[in-house]
Scaffold this active site. Structure first.
Site, short mmCIF file in Angstrom:
data_model
loop_
_atom_site.label_atom_id
_atom_site.label_comp_id
_atom_site.label_asym_id
_atom_site.label_seq_id
_atom_site.Cartn_x
_atom_site.Cartn_y
_atom_site.Cartn_z
CE LYS A 105 0.33 -1.59 4.41
NZ LYS A 105 0.28 -2.94 4.94
N GLY A 134 -6.16 -6.56 5.03
CA GLY A 134 -5.66 -7.95 5.12
C GLY A 134 -6.47 -8.90 4.27
CB ILE A 136 -11.48 -7.58 4.72
CG1 ILE A 136 -11.29 -7.76 6.22
CG2 ILE A 136 -12.89 -7.13 4.39
CD1 ILE A 136 -11.38 -6.46 7.03
N GLY A 187 3.06 -8.36 19.84
CA GLY A 187 3.44 -8.44 18.43
C GLY A 187 2.48 -7.71 17.50
CD GLU A 190 6.57 -3.30 12.07
OE1 GLU A 190 7.79 -3.47 12.17
OE2 GLU A 190 5.83 -3.92 11.29
CE LYS A 205 -3.29 -0.97 5.67
NZ LYS A 205 -3.17 -1.29 7.08
N GLY A 302 -1.70 -10.24 9.44
CA GLY A 302 -1.36 -11.61 9.84
C GLY A 302 -0.94 -12.39 8.62
N1 LIG Z 1 2.47 -8.72 7.48
C1 LIG Z 1 1.20 -8.46 7.23
O1 LIG Z 1 0.33 -8.85 8.02
C2 LIG Z 1 0.80 -7.69 6.03
C3 LIG Z 1 -0.57 -7.47 5.79
C4 LIG Z 1 -0.97 -6.81 4.63
C5 LIG Z 1 -0.01 -6.32 3.78
N2 LIG Z 1 1.32 -6.50 4.05
C6 LIG Z 1 2.29 -6.00 3.09
O2 LIG Z 1 2.96 -7.12 2.51
C7 LIG Z 1 4.28 -6.76 2.15
C8 LIG Z 1 5.26 -7.72 2.80
O3 LIG Z 1 5.10 -7.64 4.19
P1 LIG Z 1 5.74 -8.74 5.17
O4 LIG Z 1 5.07 -8.53 6.48
O5 LIG Z 1 5.71 -10.08 4.56
O6 LIG Z 1 7.24 -8.21 5.25
P2 LIG Z 1 8.53 -9.02 5.71
O7 LIG Z 1 8.16 -10.10 6.65
O8 LIG Z 1 9.54 -8.02 6.13
O9 LIG Z 1 9.01 -9.74 4.36
C9 LIG Z 1 9.68 -9.07 3.33
C10 LIG Z 1 10.77 -10.00 2.84
O10 LIG Z 1 11.35 -9.43 1.65
C11 LIG Z 1 12.76 -9.46 1.80
N3 LIG Z 1 13.33 -8.38 1.00
C12 LIG Z 1 13.39 -7.07 1.27
N4 LIG Z 1 13.99 -6.39 0.26
C13 LIG Z 1 14.27 -7.31 -0.68
C14 LIG Z 1 14.89 -7.25 -1.96
N5 LIG Z 1 15.32 -6.10 -2.45
N6 LIG Z 1 15.05 -8.38 -2.67
C15 LIG Z 1 14.64 -9.57 -2.15
N7 LIG Z 1 14.05 -9.69 -0.95
C16 LIG Z 1 13.87 -8.59 -0.22
C17 LIG Z 1 12.98 -9.26 3.27
O11 LIG Z 1 14.28 -9.65 3.63
P3 LIG Z 1 14.95 -8.95 4.93
O12 LIG Z 1 14.08 -9.32 6.09
O13 LIG Z 1 16.30 -9.55 4.96
O14 LIG Z 1 14.95 -7.46 4.65
C18 LIG Z 1 11.90 -10.16 3.86
O15 LIG Z 1 12.30 -11.51 3.92
C19 LIG Z 1 4.46 -5.29 2.58
O16 LIG Z 1 4.17 -4.45 1.50
C20 LIG Z 1 3.37 -5.12 3.64
O17 LIG Z 1 2.94 -3.78 3.78
C21 LIG Z 1 1.74 -7.18 5.14
#
Ligand SMILES: NC(=O)c1ccc[n+]([C@@H]2O[C@H](COP(=O)([O-])OP(=O)(O)OC[C@H]3O[C@@H](n4cnc5c(N)ncnc54)[C@H](OP(=O)(O)O)[C@@H]3O)[C@@H](O)[C@H]2O)c1
Length: 431
Positions: A105, A134, A136, A187, A190, A205, A302
């Site tokens: 987003k 998420g 929804i 958790g 952040e 959003k 999540g």
């Molecule tokens: N978590 C949620 O509940 C949630 C919900 C809705 C939307 N989102 C969205 O989903 C996306 C991912 O979120 P996430 O929670 O999964 O994040 P995350 O756990 O931090 O996962 C991102 C992954 O991408 C890797 N990464 C970062 N830069 C990279 C690059 N240049 N090349 C290759 N890999 C790279 C990171 O490695 P490192 O850790 O080593 O940097 C990490 O393993 C974000 O846009 C977030 O806003 C998340």
């Protein structure tokens, strides 16, 4: 069975959730859609980190270009988050003829117009269901389920962290700081929670919801944004006594030919459905002309929640690819009846106001005199017991007032020598 190859960039929380769902639910998904969604490559910076899903190491690469340049990959799933290099990866992948699924987003709210223009130009699609609410299915619901509707308003609780903090304050009478610590302990926040508590994540959003409902990209700078860190337990309690909950709302409201877009703490009546959305849950309340008022509710974040939405996008795109369609779903069309975005100064609302004043005769008259001078009329006033030394909280609800006039009036009142603290003013929304 036809196979659709996908490449994943970002094997973190959501990325590994997507892999898990595509593996655990492979048979179910294939039997529903008559296609196999096959993970061809997985890219991440750190492939040694432990994940809760086992994957064939031969799929791994640290170089995103291995995914983007792979001719057999139809869809690139971007789940690294952030602006750069996510923007470059998505642009390159579209240029290489791939459609995109993303949950990003922050990126889309800033560069959505540019990326969607590029995708249309190349006859490719960008899907982004996981970026709001998420799991929804709000995006599909608005774009397809409500296709014939116009929207007079969209009201979202779209940040689980802020909602958890405000719910915690309301339920346990704790301070903002204590509630934030509790969120971090669980958790739900952040280590650096700024984007969640300062309203920026909700604004990202909201920009996407406005694009969906009104076909218009609003810049983040056009969205009036205020966070929740100044909300005190005193205000949460007074609001409760008056029959309201305080929620961080992302609001888009159409009035005549103007659109208001804003994110701020808001008093809503306890009787409103959004008031009962507690904890980390999200909810989006949509006012539509045909289907009426609808509420979409559920956990807003999540691993599997967000991954479920990503998989839904993959299924839509895969079916489109199988059918040979450029766009598997409907166009988003601009609402041309909107002529301008209303500035926050011109915005009107009822307000909850709390003054901290010295307990002396005539104070109330002085305050109401200034409010009257700016055309602000008082709906109710409650003078509380002394809270500290000689100070008394005076809590007012005022009738609809222009923001500009309220700010001017409070600017004068705050300088009175009987006033001990800057007045707190919180906007209100009716049921
Ligand atoms: N978590 C949620 O509940 C949630 C919900 C809705 C939307 N989102 C969205 O989903 C996306 C991912 O979120 P996430 O929670 O999964 O994040 P995350 O756990 O931090 O996962 C991102 C992954 O991408 C890797 N990464 C970062 N830069 C990279 C690059 N240049 N090349 C290759 N890999 C790279 C990171 O490695 P490192 O850790 O080593 O940097 C990490 O393993 C974000 O846009 C977030 O806003 C998340």
């Amino acid at each position: 069975m036809k196979k659709i190859n996908i490449g994943l960039i970002g094997f973190g929380t959501v990325g590994s959730g997507v892999v898990k769902i595509l593996r655990d639910k492979k048979a179910l998904i294939s039997s529903k859609i008559g296609l196999e969604i096959n993970i061809k490559r997985i890219c991440d910076k750190d492939l040694s980190a432990k994940r809760n899903v086992a994957v064939d190491k031969a799929l791994f690469t640290k170089d995103a270009m291995d995914v983007i340049n792979d001719h057999q990959i139809d869809i690139v799933v971007e789940l690294i988050g952030g602006i750069n290099p996510a923007k470059e990866y998505i642009s390159e992948a579209i240029k290489k003829g791939k459609s995109i699924v993303t949950a990003n987003k922050a990126l889309l709210s800033q560069y959505g117009r540019e990326l969607f223009t590029l995708a249309i130009d190349k006859q490719k699609s960008i899907y982004f269901e996981a970026s709001v609410g998420g799991g929804i299915p709000i995006i599909k619901a608005v774009r397809e389920g409500l296709v014939a509707n116009n929207f007079s308003g969209v009201f979202g609780i779209v940040n689980g962290t802020s909602n958890f903090i405000l719910s915690q304050m309301s339920e346990t009478d704790c301070s903002f700081k204590e509630a934030l610590l509790e969120a971090q302990k669980n958790g739900y926040a952040e280590k650096d929670p700024s984007l969640d508590i300062n309203g920026a994540d909700s604004a990202h959003k909201l920009a996407l919801l406005v694009y969906l409902c009104y076909g218009r990209w609003v810049g983040i700078e056009d969205i009036y944004t205020e966070g929740i860190s100044h909300i005190s337990s005193l205000d949460v309690n007074f609001a409760n006594e008056l029959g309201f909950e305080i929620k961080l709302l992302a609001i888009a409201k159409k009035e005549g030919d103007e659109l208001e877009v804003r994110v701020h703490p808001t008093l809503i009546p306890k009787s409103h459905l959004l008031a009962s959305v507690d904890g980390i849950n999200n909810a989006i309340y949509v006012e539509s002309d045909l289907a009426g008022d609808l509420l979409f509710y559920g956990p807003g974040a999540g691993q599997l929640t967000a991954a479920s939405a990503v998989v839904s996008d993959l299924v839509d795109l895969s079916q489109g690819i199988k059918a040979g369609l450029f766009r598997p779903t409907l166009n988003i069309v601009e609402d041309r009846s909107i002529k301008k975005l209303r500035k926050i100064d011109d915005f009107e609302s009822r307000y909850y106001i709390r003054f901290s004043a010295v307990d002396k005769p005539g104070v109330l008259a002085k305050i109401s005199g200034i409010l009257a001078k700016f055309g602000i009329s008082i709906a109710s006033v409650t003078q509380k017991e002394k809270s500290r030394a000689q100070e008394v909280p005076i809590v007012m609800i005022v009738h609809n007032a222009k923001e500009k006039n309220l700010r001017k009036a409070l600017g004068i009142i705050d300088k009175f020598n009987v006033i001990r603290e800057k007045a707190v003013a919180i906007r209100m929304e009716e049921a």
